[in-house]
Scaffold this motif. Structure first.
Motif, PDB file in Angstrom:
ATOM      1  N   MET A 173       0.827  -1.202   0.000  1.00  0.00           N
ATOM      2  CA  MET A 173       0.000   0.000   0.000  1.00  0.00           C
ATOM      3  C   MET A 173       0.863   1.254   0.000  1.00  0.00           C
ATOM      4  SD  MET A 173      -3.389  -0.617   2.361  1.00  0.00           S
ATOM      5  CE  MET A 173      -2.629  -1.495   3.730  1.00  0.00           C
ATOM      6  N   ILE A 174       2.011   1.172   0.676  1.00  0.00           N
ATOM      7  CA  ILE A 174       2.894   2.332   0.788  1.00  0.00           C
ATOM      8  C   ILE A 174       3.868   2.408  -0.380  1.00  0.00           C
ATOM      9  CG2 ILE A 174       4.677   3.422   2.219  1.00  0.00           C
ATOM     10  CD1 ILE A 174       3.320   2.176   4.658  1.00  0.00           C
ATOM     11  N   ARG A 175       4.424   1.262  -0.783  1.00  0.00           N
ATOM     12  CA  ARG A 175       5.430   1.194  -1.852  1.00  0.00           C
ATOM     13  C   ARG A 175       5.029   0.172  -2.908  1.00  0.00           C
ATOM     14  NH1 ARG A 175       8.551   5.440  -1.924  1.00  0.00           N
ATOM     15  NH2 ARG A 175      10.280   4.261  -2.832  1.00  0.00           N
ATOM     16  N   PRO A 176       3.955   0.427  -3.661  1.00  0.00           N
ATOM     17  CA  PRO A 176       3.439  -0.569  -4.612  1.00  0.00           C
ATOM     18  C   PRO A 176       4.404  -0.926  -5.739  1.00  0.00           C
ATOM     19  CG  PRO A 176       2.396   1.554  -4.965  1.00  0.00           C
ATOM     20  CD  PRO A 176       3.168   1.677  -3.696  1.00  0.00           C
ATOM     21  N   LYS A 177       5.387  -0.087  -6.009  1.00  0.00           N
ATOM     22  CA  LYS A 177       6.320  -0.340  -7.109  1.00  0.00           C
ATOM     23  C   LYS A 177       7.555  -1.130  -6.667  1.00  0.00           C
ATOM     24  CE  LYS A 177       4.923   3.746  -9.757  1.00  0.00           C
ATOM     25  NZ  LYS A 177       5.372   5.001 -10.429  1.00  0.00           N
TER      26      LYS A 177
END
Length: 267
Positions: A57-61
């Motif tokens: 959710m915070i770092r989807p990539k």
């Protein structure tokens, strides 16, 4: 104040939710009943996946880092099941600290939620081993009945929103219905166990703690601009979406069972 009757579309997700819930109930019930290593591994798996969902959710990539953190959570949780509590609390800081070093934004968010997820998972295992099947069944019954009563009352009655800025779908009618359902669960367990009448208000407060876990996760999703924590469970989103209330209830119960001596309630 008049309320609008629910439209047929409000119930469109019911069948999918029921099917998914049935699978989760069967798997969860098997783990709870068997206890021991079976329940421990179930909790380890769910905890690790929720930390992965939090990261995504915070770092989807950056999915690879999320998977590595989830694997580390699983390793720490598995080792901690037979470890010392104080030392375990230190170990539970490892993943939150590593995660914080890997991101430039939402550091506090990741740290608090990652730590809370691990503590709640540990609390469930601790409660099952120390107090037995009956009281874990009580905890899960409160959370499940709160959700069921809240879902149907919210859909059927509607009305004013409980906290529209954070959770626009949650209504006061559903919230209050959840408390009533939890009180009924407490009354049943009062009749079937050694617990006194205090179990009824404790059940209702536990219900509220679970609802706050739900609210906290809803606030996180709105902050991150996502609808669900993941799409792992049809009709429910992710494991974090499904077990957020159980996390809140577990954290509250750690406090009640280990810190406070409540008269008339024997865990």
């Amino acid at each position: 104040m008049t309320t609008q009757p629910p439209s047929p579309g409000q119930w469109d997700d019911l069948t999918t939710r029921l099917i998914s819930s049935s699978f989760m109930v069967v798997i969860g019930a098997a783990g709870v009943i068997l206890g021991g290593v079976w329940f421990q591994m179930l909790v380890v798996f769910v905890t690790a996946v929720m930390v992965w969902e939090l990261w995504m959710m915070i770092r989807p990539k950056e999915p690879t880092k999320g998977m590595l953190l989830a694997a580390l959570v699983a390793s720490i949780m598995s080792g901690q099941m037979a470890g010392d509590m104080l030392w375990g609390m230190v170990l539970f800081l490892i993943v939150p600290v590593i995660g914080v070093t890997q991101i430039k934004t939402e550091r506090k968010t990741f740290f608090i939620f990652a730590l809370g997820i691990q503590l709640a998972g540990w609390g469930l295992v601790h409660f099952r081993e120390d107090f037995g099947f009956t009281w874990l069944l009580w905890l899960m019954s409160v959370v499940i009945v709160t959700d069921i009563f809240g879902y149907f009352a919210g859909k059927a009655i509607g009305g004013p929103k409980f906290w529209p800025r954070i959770s626009p779908k949650k209504t006061w009618s559903g919230t209050a219905a959840g408390w009533i359902g939890a009180g009924i669960v407490g009354f049943v367990f009062m009749l079937l166990s050694d617990a006194g009448s205090w179990i009824i208000p404790i059940s209702m407060v536990l219900s509220f703690a679970g609802q706050m876990g739900d609210i906290a996760e809803s606030a996180l999703k709105r902050r991150m601009g996502v609808k669900d924590s993941s799409d792992l469970i049809p009709g429910h989103g992710g494991l974090f979406d499904r077990f957020d209330a159980l996390l809140g209830a577990s954290l509250f119960l750690i406090l009640v069972a280990d810190v406070f001596d409540v008269p008339g309630v024997v865990f």
